[in-house]
Design a protein around this motif. Structure first.
Motif, PDB file in Angstrom:
ATOM      1  N   LEU A  14      30.374  39.006  32.213  1.00 58.06           N
ATOM      2  CA  LEU A  14      29.752  38.392  33.491  1.00 58.06           C
ATOM      3  C   LEU A  14      30.696  38.389  34.626  1.00 58.06           C
ATOM      4  CD1 LEU A  14      28.665  35.287  31.390  1.00 58.06           C
ATOM      5  CD2 LEU A  14      27.501  37.308  31.989  1.00 58.06           C
ATOM      6  N   ASP A  15      31.982  38.937  34.526  1.00 57.86           N
ATOM      7  CA  ASP A  15      32.967  39.126  35.522  1.00 57.86           C
ATOM      8  C   ASP A  15      33.587  40.343  35.398  1.00 57.86           C
ATOM      9  OD1 ASP A  15      35.580  39.218  37.108  1.00 57.86           O
ATOM     10  OD2 ASP A  15      35.165  37.031  37.397  1.00 57.86           O
ATOM     11  N   HIS A  16      33.517  41.139  36.457  1.00 62.51           N
ATOM     12  CA  HIS A  16      33.925  42.593  36.161  1.00 62.51           C
ATOM     13  C   HIS A  16      35.376  42.862  35.835  1.00 62.51           C
ATOM     14  CE1 HIS A  16      35.261  42.073  40.509  1.00 62.51           C
ATOM     15  NE2 HIS A  16      35.981  43.057  40.153  1.00 62.51           N
ATOM     16  N   ARG A  17      36.274  41.668  36.091  1.00 61.60           N
ATOM     17  CA  ARG A  17      37.805  41.657  35.838  1.00 61.60           C
ATOM     18  C   ARG A  17      37.843  41.641  34.432  1.00 61.60           C
ATOM     19  NH1 ARG A  17      39.239  37.445  40.467  1.00 61.60           N
ATOM     20  NH2 ARG A  17      37.436  36.597  39.340  1.00 61.60           N
ATOM     21  N   VAL A  18      37.014  41.020  33.594  1.00 61.28           N
ATOM     22  CA  VAL A  18      37.124  40.432  32.331  1.00 61.28           C
ATOM     23  C   VAL A  18      37.669  41.848  31.440  1.00 61.28           C
ATOM     24  CG1 VAL A  18      36.190  39.875  30.183  1.00 61.28           C
ATOM     25  CG2 VAL A  18      35.632  38.842  32.221  1.00 61.28           C
ATOM     26  N   GLN A  19      38.574  41.976  30.679  1.00 62.84           N
ATOM     27  CA  GLN A  19      38.772  42.893  29.542  1.00 62.84           C
ATOM     28  C   GLN A  19      39.479  42.423  28.223  1.00 62.84           C
ATOM     29  OE1 GLN A  19      42.381  44.671  32.024  1.00 62.84           O
ATOM     30  NE2 GLN A  19      41.317  46.339  32.481  1.00 62.84           N
ATOM     31  N   GLY A  77      47.891  30.658  29.736  1.00 61.73           N
ATOM     32  CA  GLY A  77      48.300  31.928  30.468  1.00 61.73           C
ATOM     33  C   GLY A  77      49.675  32.368  30.236  1.00 61.73           C
ATOM     34  N   TYR A  78      50.390  31.424  29.348  1.00 62.36           N
ATOM     35  CA  TYR A  78      51.690  31.602  29.441  1.00 62.36           C
ATOM     36  C   TYR A  78      52.328  32.207  28.120  1.00 62.36           C
ATOM     37  CZ  TYR A  78      52.678  29.590  34.026  1.00 62.36           C
ATOM     38  OH  TYR A  78      52.227  29.541  35.382  1.00 62.36           O
ATOM     39  N   THR A  79      53.360  32.939  27.822  1.00 58.93           N
ATOM     40  CA  THR A  79      53.836  33.260  26.344  1.00 58.93           C
ATOM     41  C   THR A  79      54.081  31.931  25.899  1.00 58.93           C
ATOM     42  OG1 THR A  79      56.157  33.635  27.417  1.00 58.93           O
ATOM     43  CG2 THR A  79      54.685  35.365  27.571  1.00 58.93           C
ATOM     44  N   ASP A  91      47.413  31.654  37.425  1.00 60.82           N
ATOM     45  CA  ASP A  91      46.281  30.757  37.704  1.00 60.82           C
ATOM     46  C   ASP A  91      45.110  31.740  38.374  1.00 60.82           C
ATOM     47  OD1 ASP A  91      47.725  28.725  37.262  1.00 60.82           O
ATOM     48  OD2 ASP A  91      48.256  28.010  39.319  1.00 60.82           O
ATOM     49  N   SER A  92      45.660  32.704  38.935  1.00 58.93           N
ATOM     50  CA  SER A  92      44.369  33.951  39.360  1.00 58.93           C
ATOM     51  C   SER A  92      43.706  34.634  38.206  1.00 58.93           C
ATOM     52  CB  SER A  92      44.966  34.793  40.328  1.00 58.93           C
ATOM     53  OG  SER A  92      43.950  35.644  40.738  1.00 58.93           O
ATOM     54  N   ILE A  93      44.542  34.996  37.271  1.00 56.48           N
ATOM     55  CA  ILE A  93      44.066  35.619  35.919  1.00 56.48           C
ATOM     56  C   ILE A  93      43.283  34.487  35.333  1.00 56.48           C
ATOM     57  CG2 ILE A  93      44.805  36.932  34.075  1.00 56.48           C
ATOM     58  CD1 ILE A  93      47.404  37.792  35.611  1.00 56.48           C
ATOM     59  N   MET A  94      43.500  33.548  35.048  1.00 54.29           N
ATOM     60  CA  MET A  94      42.871  32.745  34.271  1.00 54.29           C
ATOM     61  C   MET A  94      41.366  32.423  34.454  1.00 54.29           C
ATOM     62  SD  MET A  94      44.708  31.836  31.607  1.00 54.29           S
ATOM     63  CE  MET A  94      43.811  30.315  30.864  1.00 54.29           C
ATOM     64  N   HIS A  95      41.012  32.822  35.889  1.00 52.35           N
ATOM     65  CA  HIS A  95      39.588  32.580  36.181  1.00 52.35           C
ATOM     66  C   HIS A  95      38.712  33.728  35.382  1.00 52.35           C
ATOM     67  CE1 HIS A  95      41.241  30.375  39.834  1.00 52.35           C
ATOM     68  NE2 HIS A  95      40.276  29.505  39.580  1.00 52.35           N
ATOM     69  N   PHE A  96      39.387  34.829  34.813  1.00 56.00           N
ATOM     70  CA  PHE A  96      38.220  35.856  34.556  1.00 56.00           C
ATOM     71  C   PHE A  96      38.986  35.822  32.755  1.00 56.00           C
ATOM     72  CE2 PHE A  96      41.205  37.825  37.313  1.00 56.00           C
ATOM     73  CZ  PHE A  96      42.123  38.749  36.479  1.00 56.00           C
ATOM     74  N   VAL A  97      39.612  34.716  32.089  1.00 56.56           N
ATOM     75  CA  VAL A  97      40.123  35.128  30.698  1.00 56.56           C
ATOM     76  C   VAL A  97      39.180  34.014  30.083  1.00 56.56           C
ATOM     77  CG1 VAL A  97      41.803  34.378  29.097  1.00 56.56           C
ATOM     78  CG2 VAL A  97      42.444  35.827  31.197  1.00 56.56           C
ATOM     79  N   GLY A  98      38.481  34.335  28.768  1.00 52.38           N
ATOM     80  CA  GLY A  98      37.734  33.414  28.304  1.00 52.38           C
ATOM     81  C   GLY A  98      36.619  34.132  27.607  1.00 52.38           C
ATOM     82  N   THR A 103      39.936  37.999  25.126  1.00 54.98           N
ATOM     83  CA  THR A 103      39.993  38.419  26.307  1.00 54.98           C
ATOM     84  C   THR A 103      41.176  38.128  27.275  1.00 54.98           C
ATOM     85  OG1 THR A 103      39.071  36.272  26.711  1.00 54.98           O
ATOM     86  CG2 THR A 103      37.484  37.595  26.618  1.00 54.98           C
ATOM     87  N   VAL A 104      42.259  38.199  26.276  1.00 54.78           N
ATOM     88  CA  VAL A 104      43.783  37.682  26.805  1.00 54.78           C
ATOM     89  C   VAL A 104      44.394  39.001  27.484  1.00 54.78           C
ATOM     90  CG1 VAL A 104      44.913  38.507  24.689  1.00 54.78           C
ATOM     91  CG2 VAL A 104      45.733  36.691  26.399  1.00 54.78           C
TER      92      VAL A 104
END
Length: 341
Positions: free
Chosen positions: A162-167, A268-270, A141-148, A117-118
């Motif tokens: 469960l969140d439409h922003r997940v990819q 969330g960081y390289t 920080d904002s993106i990390m809310h829908f990573v996992g 989901t990264v």
């Protein structure tokens, strides 16, 4: 019969015997069939020995096209793209569910170092189809809310978010899985001796009958670049898969600072640490591919600690230390690995 005549007959007999042995061995070492092509944004190379000398190029290319139709994020109408742009999909091809199942297992075993989901982070850091960029901490920080991986669910016929922003992004496991798919395809024709490589990920079975020995693969030296490639080690492989992950090629620079393509899904960081390369060996290439990425996220110490509790995989790690370049080899692969000084 003179001694000179006897020697002449003996010489003729010896030459004839050598010719018979050579002919016998040549008959037992047929010419390999070599297939090459492009897929998944990279190249493939397949070597196999088939008594019927049949060429399976068309079948391989057809299979890979269907595979990409399921898992390529670069195809707008692929199953994974439809999922990323929507909320759910029902599987129509046989590849999505197996990679989800294996991903779920390795996400858990790696404690989240591997996580498909990264994708939103990959795009934010400029390693996706879009332009290069360097996000700030607020964006991360904002993106990390829908990573996992816990933000998606699936069953035997569909997957939903469960969140439409997940990819999802299977680039850290798909090449290995593609190697397994092609390997199975060729084996289904009764081929026992084959070597399949897609973008550096490998599956080797049987032996190289032309050389009458098991297959051999090289592991790149981290100091290599596209123009000047050298090998740090060589490994003998039979009925084994290998995948290598490293940051020596895939990165970009902004103001003199390197940004690695490997992103830690938990921060969330390289990543920026001492581990330069991780080569993983497993029974299947999908597993090896995912774990190679997981170890690159973990770093050398955590990777070595994790490997001490793993029985299904082996690894060869290259990392830096205050005293210079170091390597680590698990006992299972050590007997067939030769490391260059």
């Amino acid at each position: 019969m003179t001694s000179k005549f006897k020697n002449a007959i003996y010489s003729i007999f010896l030459i004839l015997l050598i010719w018979i042995v050579w002919k016998f061995r040549s008959a037992d070492r047929p010419e390999p069939i070599i297939l090459t092509g492009k897929t998944m944004g990279t190249t493939y190379r397949i070597i196999y020995f088939d008594k019927a000398q049949k060429n399976y190029q068309a079948e391989v290319d057809s299979s890979l096209q269907v595979f990409n139709k399921s898992l390529s994020t670069y195809l707008q109408d692929s199953e994974i793209s439809l999922f990323n742009n929507g909320r759910s999909i029902t599987f129509s091809l046989p590849y999505f569910l197996p990679v989800l199942n294996r991903s779920a297992e390795i996400v858990k075993e790696s404690e989240g170092a591997f996580d498909p989901t990264v994708m939103p982070l990959v795009n934010a850091w400029g390693f996706g189809p879009g332009k290069k960029s360097t996000p700030d901490s607020l964006q991360i920080d904002s993106i990390m809310h829908f990573v996992g991986f816990d933000k998606i669910q699936f069953n035997i016929d569909s997957v939903w978010k469960l969140d439409h922003r997940v990819q999802l992004d299977f680039s850290a496991i798909a090449k290995g899985y593609g190697v397994d798919v092609v390997t199975s395809l060729i084996q289904s024709h009764g081929v026992e001796d084959l070597f399949v490589e897609i973008g550096g990920e490998i599956s080797a079975h049987g032996k190289n009958r032309q050389l009458d020995k098991v297959w051999e693969a090289g592991i790149l030296d981290p100091d290599s670049d596209y123009a000047h490639q050298s090998f740090k080690a060589y490994v003998s492989l039979s009925d084994k898969a290998m995948a290598t992950s490293g940051n020596y090629f895939n990165y970009y620079e902004v103001d003199g600072k390197k940004y690695s393509h490997t992103i830690n899904p938990k921060t969330g960081y390289t990543i920026r640490h001492e581990l330069l390369s991780a080569s993983v060996f497993a029974d299947d290439c999908m597993t090896a591919d995912a774990w190679a990425t997981a170890f690159m996220v973990m770093g050398a110490d955590k990777a070595m600690s994790t490997l001490s509790n793993q029985t299904a995989i082996d690894a060869f790690l290259i990392y830096t230390s205050p005293s210079g370049l170091k390597t680590y080899v698990t006992k299972g692969i050590e007997p067939v690995l030769k490391v260059n000084p």
